[in-house]
Each structure stands twice: as C-alpha cells, then as structure tokens.
Write a protein that holds these residues in place. Structure first.
Motif, PDB file in Angstrom:
ATOM      1  N   TRP A  50      21.329  47.089  20.684  1.00  0.00           N
ATOM      2  CA  TRP A  50      19.888  47.379  20.645  1.00  0.00           C
ATOM      3  C   TRP A  50      19.059  46.105  20.673  1.00  0.00           C
ATOM      4  N   VAL A  51      19.497  45.094  19.897  1.00  0.00           N
ATOM      5  CA  VAL A  51      18.756  43.838  19.843  1.00  0.00           C
ATOM      6  C   VAL A  51      18.768  43.133  21.195  1.00  0.00           C
ATOM      7  N   PHE A  52      19.941  43.065  21.837  1.00  0.00           N
ATOM      8  CA  PHE A  52      20.028  42.400  23.143  1.00  0.00           C
ATOM      9  C   PHE A  52      19.183  43.123  24.190  1.00  0.00           C
ATOM     10  N   ARG A  53      19.226  44.456  24.181  1.00  0.00           N
ATOM     11  CA  ARG A  53      18.418  45.222  25.138  1.00  0.00           C
ATOM     12  C   ARG A  53      16.930  44.982  24.885  1.00  0.00           C
ATOM     13  N   LYS A  54      16.532  44.926  23.611  1.00  0.00           N
ATOM     14  CA  LYS A  54      15.134  44.656  23.302  1.00  0.00           C
ATOM     15  C   LYS A  54      14.718  43.263  23.775  1.00  0.00           C
ATOM     16  N   LEU A  55      15.596  42.279  23.550  1.00  0.00           N
ATOM     17  CA  LEU A  55      15.280  40.920  23.979  1.00  0.00           C
ATOM     18  C   LEU A  55      15.160  40.835  25.490  1.00  0.00           C
ATOM     19  N   ILE A  56      16.088  41.497  26.199  1.00  0.00           N
ATOM     20  CA  ILE A  56      16.032  41.476  27.659  1.00  0.00           C
ATOM     21  C   ILE A  56      14.784  42.193  28.157  1.00  0.00           C
ATOM     22  N   THR A  57      14.471  43.351  27.547  1.00  0.00           N
ATOM     23  CA  THR A  57      13.277  44.097  27.947  1.00  0.00           C
ATOM     24  C   THR A  57      12.014  43.281  27.728  1.00  0.00           C
ATOM     25  N   LYS A  58      11.944  42.599  26.562  1.00  0.00           N
ATOM     26  CA  LYS A  58      10.763  41.786  26.267  1.00  0.00           C
ATOM     27  C   LYS A  58      10.665  40.609  27.236  1.00  0.00           C
ATOM     28  N   ALA A  59      11.809  39.993  27.538  1.00  0.00           N
ATOM     29  CA  ALA A  59      11.795  38.875  28.482  1.00  0.00           C
ATOM     30  C   ALA A  59      11.391  39.338  29.877  1.00  0.00           C
ATOM     31  N   VAL A  60      11.894  40.511  30.281  1.00  0.00           N
ATOM     32  CA  VAL A  60      11.534  41.048  31.596  1.00  0.00           C
ATOM     33  C   VAL A  60      10.049  41.360  31.667  1.00  0.00           C
ATOM     34  N   GLU A  61       9.527  42.033  30.647  1.00  0.00           N
ATOM     35  CA  GLU A  61       8.108  42.385  30.649  1.00  0.00           C
ATOM     36  C   GLU A  61       7.230  41.137  30.612  1.00  0.00           C
ATOM     37  N   GLY A 116      16.952  42.240  35.069  1.00  0.00           N
ATOM     38  CA  GLY A 116      16.970  42.792  33.718  1.00  0.00           C
ATOM     39  C   GLY A 116      17.919  43.969  33.598  1.00  0.00           C
ATOM     40  N   ALA A 117      17.926  44.853  34.600  1.00  0.00           N
ATOM     41  CA  ALA A 117      18.835  46.005  34.569  1.00  0.00           C
ATOM     42  C   ALA A 117      20.292  45.556  34.615  1.00  0.00           C
ATOM     43  N   VAL A 118      20.574  44.559  35.463  1.00  0.00           N
ATOM     44  CA  VAL A 118      21.945  44.039  35.533  1.00  0.00           C
ATOM     45  C   VAL A 118      22.318  43.358  34.216  1.00  0.00           C
ATOM     46  N   GLY A 119      21.378  42.626  33.615  1.00  0.00           N
ATOM     47  CA  GLY A 119      21.645  41.978  32.327  1.00  0.00           C
ATOM     48  C   GLY A 119      21.950  42.977  31.228  1.00  0.00           C
ATOM     49  N   LYS A 120      21.243  44.108  31.208  1.00  0.00           N
ATOM     50  CA  LYS A 120      21.513  45.141  30.212  1.00  0.00           C
ATOM     51  C   LYS A 120      22.915  45.723  30.388  1.00  0.00           C
ATOM     52  N   SER A 121      23.325  45.923  31.632  1.00  0.00           N
ATOM     53  CA  SER A 121      24.675  46.432  31.880  1.00  0.00           C
ATOM     54  C   SER A 121      25.725  45.427  31.420  1.00  0.00           C
TER      55      SER A 121
END
Length: 345
Positions: A50-61, A116-121
C-alpha cells in the motif's frame, strides 16, 4: 468408590496430557509463534504494498501535474533605453509554440502514467515474492534450494521461452526510450495503424480506425512509426488537368490553401504557416501541386480532410479541372454538344 477413584484418575491423566501437549514447544510454535509470524509477514506485505503504491501514485500525479514551462518567458530585448542600456521585456509566447507545448505535455503525462502502472506491477511482484519466501522460511521450508532451482528454471525458461523474454526486454527498452505511449497513434507495420490503448511489458494494445483491437507482442514490433511525437505534417497532393493554365491553377490552389488553414475547424490544430511547394510531379494526363503545413500530432488527417474539401470547392468555382473530370473514357458536356452540332450540320 472404586469407580469414582478410577474416574478421578482418568480426569487427572487427561488434564496432564493436555497440559503436557500445551507446554510442548512444538505445539506453541505451530499454534502461536508461526501463525503470528505469518500474520505479521502478511500484514507487513500489505502495508508495504500500500505504501509503495501510494508513493508511486503521488510521484506520478506530481510529475503529471507539473507544468513543463510557463506560457510566458522573459527574454532580453535589443531595444535600447534612453540611457543606452538593454531593456528586458516580457514577450508573449506564440500560439503555435503554446499548442506544441500543450501536445508535448499531454504525451509526457501519458508516459509518466504508463511508467507508474508498470512500477506498481513491479512493486507487487517484489513485495509478494518476498512475503511468500518469508512464509516458507517460517514454516520450515529451506528456500535456498528453491531459489537455486528457480535460477536453474530461469535459465531453462530463458532458452525454452525466448520469445517471452524477448517480449519483456523489448517492452522495458520501449518504455525507457519513450518510443510511444498511451494515446499515441503509431504504425507497427503490416498495415496496422491505430491508437495505443494500453501498454504492458509483454503486449501493446492498439485500436485501429475501424475499431478493431490489436494485441501485439512487443518482441514482434521491429519498427514503429509514431504519428504523435512532437508534431505532424499534413501534406496535400492536388491533381490538376494539363488543359489548365499552370499559373492560374497555382494561384487558386495556394489562395484556397491559405484560407483553409484559417478555418475555425482546423486553425487550432495548425502550429505553422501553410507552405505551397508547387508542382511535385508531372504525368502524361495531369500535374500535381503539393502543399504542406505543420499540425499538432495526430491532427494531420483532420486538417487534410477540411483543406481538401475547401480546395476542391474553390477549384470548381474557378473552373480549374482535375484529370478526367467526367470519368475515364467519357467526354465533357462541351465536347458532347459540339459533336451533336456537327451531326446536325
């Protein structure tokens, strides 16, 4: 009394057995220690994911919403002040530059979201692989031979599934090199041209102009023509019959071309001045006039459609004919009237 004593002894033995079983370190290990450890591992994996996905989402946005350049820039001017010093004035950015920046910004945002999508995967694979290995270690499975076997299996997979490895490597380099992104219009060969709807490390999904969805393995894409990179060029080829006056036809087509570029339907898609190239080819039955104009990426076909309609209408109004205006093998109305007059005579 004997029966009662026997029952008491049996109850005491049962209690002792249960107590001994509960006090056994193995029992405590399997019923308390290991389940708690497994639960903690799963909880840590969930939190980390959850934390990594949040960080990636925030960085992407943050990256997607960050403006590349301001619409106005201050540049030194050559205008001299009364004191002989160079003045600095604020200059408006031209409209075509603004449109080009806007197009590049949309492409940049699409690329960031794709990465970002690839990073989440990748994060999900890493976190849950670690969690699975930690759980196996907790329950007493020796993961060292498993990891070694996985390495051997990876080598075997590399030889036996070379196409799969090729697809993944091609997808990785495609994303790193920014060859294309979601929303781009690309040509991947074999007549397949369409808009990119989705990108994964293995497959690129295209939708062509007929609505057909194409699933193309990245390893099979040997060349890519990107129609959406920075800008596009709309090219016009107008055939004109040889019976027309060349200068008159040139003047009519050029004027129509300039007026068409100012139409409300296309002016916001054009980022450069239309340029009339002149006669590009000369055939036995016609000559071809060529014109070009720089457009926003992906809008060249829309500009072509409107400009062609405008040019054809103006040519017909001015009497500029195309080759075989009445169809191949047919004669014009004037020739038909002259033929009938000759027969009557």
């Amino acid at each position: 009394m004997i029966i009662s004593s026997a029952n008491s002894t049996s109850d005491v033995n049962l209690v002792e057995d249960v107590s001994n079983w509960w006090d056994d370190p193995t029992t405590r290990e399997w019923l308390i220690d290991k389940p708690i450890s497994i639960a903690v591992t799963i909880l840590v994996a969930l939190i980390a994911h959850w934390v990594f996905r949040k960080l990636i989402t925030k960085a992407v946005e943050r990256g997607a919403n960050r403006a590349v350049e301001p619409e106005k820039s201050k540049r030194p001017s050559l205008i001299k002040t009364p004191f002989g010093k160079t003045a600095t004035q604020e200059e408006e950015t031209p409209l075509d530059v603004q449109l080009l920046r806007r197009s590049q910004e949309q492409r940049r945002q699409a690329r960031i979201r794709t990465l970002g999508a690839v990073g989440k995967s990748a994060v999900a694979i890493f976190v849950w692989t670690w969690a699975a290995l930690a759980i196996l270690t907790t329950i007493g499975v020796n993961v060292a031979p498993l990891i070694a076997s996985a390495g051997v299996a990876g080598v075997a997979l590399g030889f036996g599934a070379q196409s799969l490895v090729k697809d993944f490597l091609s997808g990785i380099f495609m994303l790193i090199e920014d060859q294309y992104g979601v929303g781009d219009t690309i040509d991947v060969g074999d007549g397949i041209v369409g808009d990119v709807e989705d990108i994964s490390l293995r497959i690129t999904t295209l939708r062509d102009m007929d609505g057909t969805v194409w699933y193309i393995r990245n390893g099979e894409i040997l060349r890519v023509g990107n129609f959406s990179d920075e800008y596009a060029i709309a090219r016009f080829e107008v055939p004109v019959g040889l019976s027309n006056d060349t200068e008159t036809a040139w003047s009519v087509i050029e004027k129509s071309f300039q007026e068409a570029a100012k139409l409300p339907t296309v002016k916001d898609s054009i980022i450069g001045e239309p340029e009339m190239k002149g006669i590009s080819s000369f055939e036995p039955d016609h000559m071809t006039f060529r014109g070009v104009v720089k457009t926003l990426p992906g809008y060249q076909w829309e500009v072509q459609r409107h400009v062609y309609a405008k040019v054809l209408t103006d040519m017909q109004r001015e009497g500029i004919t195309t080759p075989y205006p009445n169809g191949i093998g047919s004669i014009s109305p004037k020739q038909l009237e002259a033929k009938r007059s000759g027969e009557k005579a």
